[in-house]
Design a protein around this motif. Structure first.
Motif, short mmCIF file in Angstrom:
data_model
loop_
_atom_site.label_atom_id
_atom_site.label_comp_id
_atom_site.label_asym_id
_atom_site.label_seq_id
_atom_site.Cartn_x
_atom_site.Cartn_y
_atom_site.Cartn_z
N THR A 198 0.83 -1.21 0.00
CA THR A 198 0.00 0.00 0.00
C THR A 198 0.86 1.26 0.00
N GLY A 199 1.94 1.25 0.78
CA GLY A 199 2.82 2.41 0.81
C GLY A 199 3.44 2.70 -0.55
N THR A 200 3.83 1.65 -1.26
CA THR A 200 4.40 1.85 -2.59
C THR A 200 3.36 2.41 -3.54
N LEU A 201 2.14 1.89 -3.48
CA LEU A 201 1.08 2.40 -4.34
C LEU A 201 0.79 3.87 -4.04
N ASN A 202 0.76 4.24 -2.77
CA ASN A 202 0.54 5.64 -2.40
C ASN A 202 1.58 6.55 -3.05
N LEU A 203 2.83 6.15 -2.96
CA LEU A 203 3.91 6.95 -3.52
C LEU A 203 3.82 7.02 -5.04
N ALA A 215 7.18 -11.65 -1.14
CA ALA A 215 5.87 -11.56 -1.80
C ALA A 215 5.42 -10.11 -1.93
N THR A 216 5.64 -9.32 -0.88
CA THR A 216 5.22 -7.92 -0.95
C THR A 216 6.13 -7.10 -1.85
N LYS A 217 7.40 -7.44 -1.90
CA LYS A 217 8.30 -6.73 -2.80
C LYS A 217 7.93 -7.01 -4.26
N LEU A 218 7.57 -8.25 -4.56
CA LEU A 218 7.17 -8.58 -5.93
C LEU A 218 5.87 -7.87 -6.28
N ALA A 219 4.92 -7.83 -5.35
CA ALA A 219 3.67 -7.12 -5.60
C ALA A 219 3.95 -5.63 -5.85
N ALA A 220 4.86 -5.05 -5.07
CA ALA A 220 5.20 -3.64 -5.25
C ALA A 220 5.88 -3.41 -6.60
N GLU A 221 6.75 -4.34 -7.01
CA GLU A 221 7.36 -4.23 -8.34
C GLU A 221 6.29 -4.18 -9.43
N ASN A 222 5.31 -5.06 -9.31
CA ASN A 222 4.27 -5.12 -10.32
C ASN A 222 3.44 -3.84 -10.34
N LEU A 223 3.22 -3.25 -9.18
CA LEU A 223 2.54 -1.95 -9.14
C LEU A 223 3.37 -0.89 -9.86
N CYS A 224 4.68 -0.94 -9.67
CA CYS A 224 5.56 0.00 -10.38
C CYS A 224 5.39 -0.14 -11.89
N ARG A 225 5.32 -1.36 -12.36
CA ARG A 225 5.18 -1.60 -13.80
C ARG A 225 3.84 -1.10 -14.31
N LEU A 240 12.09 5.75 -8.42
CA LEU A 240 13.01 4.64 -8.13
C LEU A 240 12.45 3.80 -6.99
N PHE A 241 12.46 2.50 -7.19
CA PHE A 241 11.98 1.57 -6.17
C PHE A 241 13.10 0.61 -5.79
N THR A 242 13.45 0.59 -4.51
CA THR A 242 14.47 -0.33 -4.02
C THR A 242 13.82 -1.67 -3.72
N SER A 243 14.13 -2.65 -4.54
CA SER A 243 13.60 -4.00 -4.34
C SER A 243 14.73 -4.90 -3.84
N THR A 244 14.61 -6.18 -4.03
CA THR A 244 15.57 -7.11 -3.44
C THR A 244 15.74 -8.36 -4.30
N THR A 245 16.96 -8.86 -4.34
CA THR A 245 17.20 -10.15 -5.00
C THR A 245 16.58 -11.29 -4.22
N SER A 246 16.23 -11.04 -2.96
CA SER A 246 15.64 -12.08 -2.12
C SER A 246 14.37 -12.66 -2.74
N LEU A 247 13.61 -11.85 -3.46
CA LEU A 247 12.35 -12.35 -4.02
C LEU A 247 12.58 -13.37 -5.13
N GLY A 286 11.96 4.71 -19.46
CA GLY A 286 11.04 3.57 -19.49
C GLY A 286 10.88 2.95 -18.12
N CYS A 287 10.58 1.67 -18.11
CA CYS A 287 10.46 0.92 -16.86
C CYS A 287 11.41 -0.26 -16.93
N GLU A 288 12.43 -0.27 -16.09
CA GLU A 288 13.46 -1.29 -16.16
C GLU A 288 13.74 -1.87 -14.77
N THR A 289 14.05 -3.16 -14.76
CA THR A 289 14.45 -3.86 -13.55
C THR A 289 15.94 -4.15 -13.63
#
Length: 318
Positions: free
Chosen positions: A87-92, A145-155, A105-112, A217-220
């Motif tokens: 939700t916080g990522t979507l708000n931003l 799981a939440t980091k992946l969901a946030a990535e998809n919101l970014c896209r 810019l979104f800081t994600s993680t290789t952990s996902l 664009g949108c890049e990972t």
């Protein structure tokens, strides 16, 4: 550029804030705890606060580095991860898009990317070679799981708004000891991980700066120190990593022995950051070779090890 930086009291945030300021950017830090670079104390889950902050401070770009992390799993319910990381990522994202920002810019993680079979060991062809095309991605816990969901919101928001978005999947850069491995020692483990899955916090900050200035664009991006290996080494890395390391660094075993350290017997995954070099001109400045040079010369190790570090939590100043 006036930048909203979330997570400004954290380990990455405090380094990134200083770096941005040194390059002429004005940083407005937002975190749930106070800190030297935090101007606004509050949560990204507070939608009204996010929209008010971006409007009131005339923010021009957002770097969303704040999150609940894997160590937070033991002290927070899953809903807290949804509230903060999703939700916080979507708000931003929505506030930035509404304000007409050009970059996010979104800081994600290789952990996902560390699904069950990766965690279990090497694959059929040896060490997993993990770049941005690695998949399928199946997170193993609520953090991933939440980091992946946030990535998809970014896209989604990037596609719908035209805002350029960089998703930065960082390897390990935390200063504390590993929370699952006591052997080898913390400094030894960090040195080993610079072969395949770690970068310094300074290099992580520089990657964010490069993305802020150059993303289109949108890049990972996968962010890690450049591995000395090539894909053809994958099978042998999973069987006998020390033999492979010896080919690239003939004196590594001797330098390690002087310190009482051990090289990894097997390396079962390798993070490949080549795309970041191609598209945004970023390459980590500290790698395994820098560790060996420090061991040869007796200079300080080129990374921070702080077993006392604890990520800031509510009620504790960062």
């Amino acid at each position: 550029m006036r930048v909203l930086l979330t997570g400004s009291s954290g380990w990455l945030g405090r380094h990134l804030a200083a770096l941005l300021a040194s390059h002429g950017h004005e940083v407005i830090g937002l975190d749930v705890v106070p800190g030297a670079h935090t101007r606004i104390v509050g949560s990204v889950a507070d939608r009204a606060l996010v929209f008010q902050t971006i409007a009131h401070h005339a923010i021009e770009a957002v770097i969303h580095a704040g999150a609940l992390h894997k160590p937070d799993i033991v002290r927070n319910p899953r809903q807290a991860f949804i509230d903060t990381n999703v939700t916080g990522t979507l708000n931003l994202l929505e506030a930035a898009a509404e304000a007409g920002h050009r970059r996010f810019l979104f800081t994600s993680t290789t952990s996902l990317m560390v699904r069950a079979d990766v965690r279990a060991g090497a694959g059929a062809e040896g060490a997993w070679w993990m770049d941005e095309d690695f998949g399928p991605v199946e997170p193993r816990n609520v953090y991933g799981a939440t980091k992946l969901a946030a990535e998809n919101l970014c896209r989604v928001v990037s596609r719908d708004s035209g805002m350029a978005v960089a998703i930065l999947r960082t390897g390990r850069f935390f200063p504390e000891d590993d929370d699952t491995h006591a052997v080898p020692s913390g400094p030894n483990l960090k040195a080993n991980e610079l072969l395949n899955r770690r970068l310094t916090v300074e290099d992580a900050a520089l990657a964010h700066l490069a993305a802020l200035e150059r993303i289109e664009g949108c890049e990972t991006f996968v962010l890690s120190a450049p591995p000395p290996f090539v894909r053809a080494d994958a099978a042998e890395l999973a069987r006998d990593a020390r033999a492979v390391i010896a080919r690239y660094y003939p004196d590594a075993a001797e330098l390690y022995a002087r310190r009482g350290w051990v090289l990894p017997e097997r390396i079962e995954r390798v993070y490949d950051p080549a795309k970041a070099r191609r598209l945004i001109g970023w390459r980590a400045g500290t790698d395994f070779a820098a560790v060996l040079e420090a061991l040869r010369s007796g200079d300080p190790l080129p990374y921070v090890h702080d077993p006392e570090w604890i990520s800031p939590v509510l009620g504790q100043e960062g």
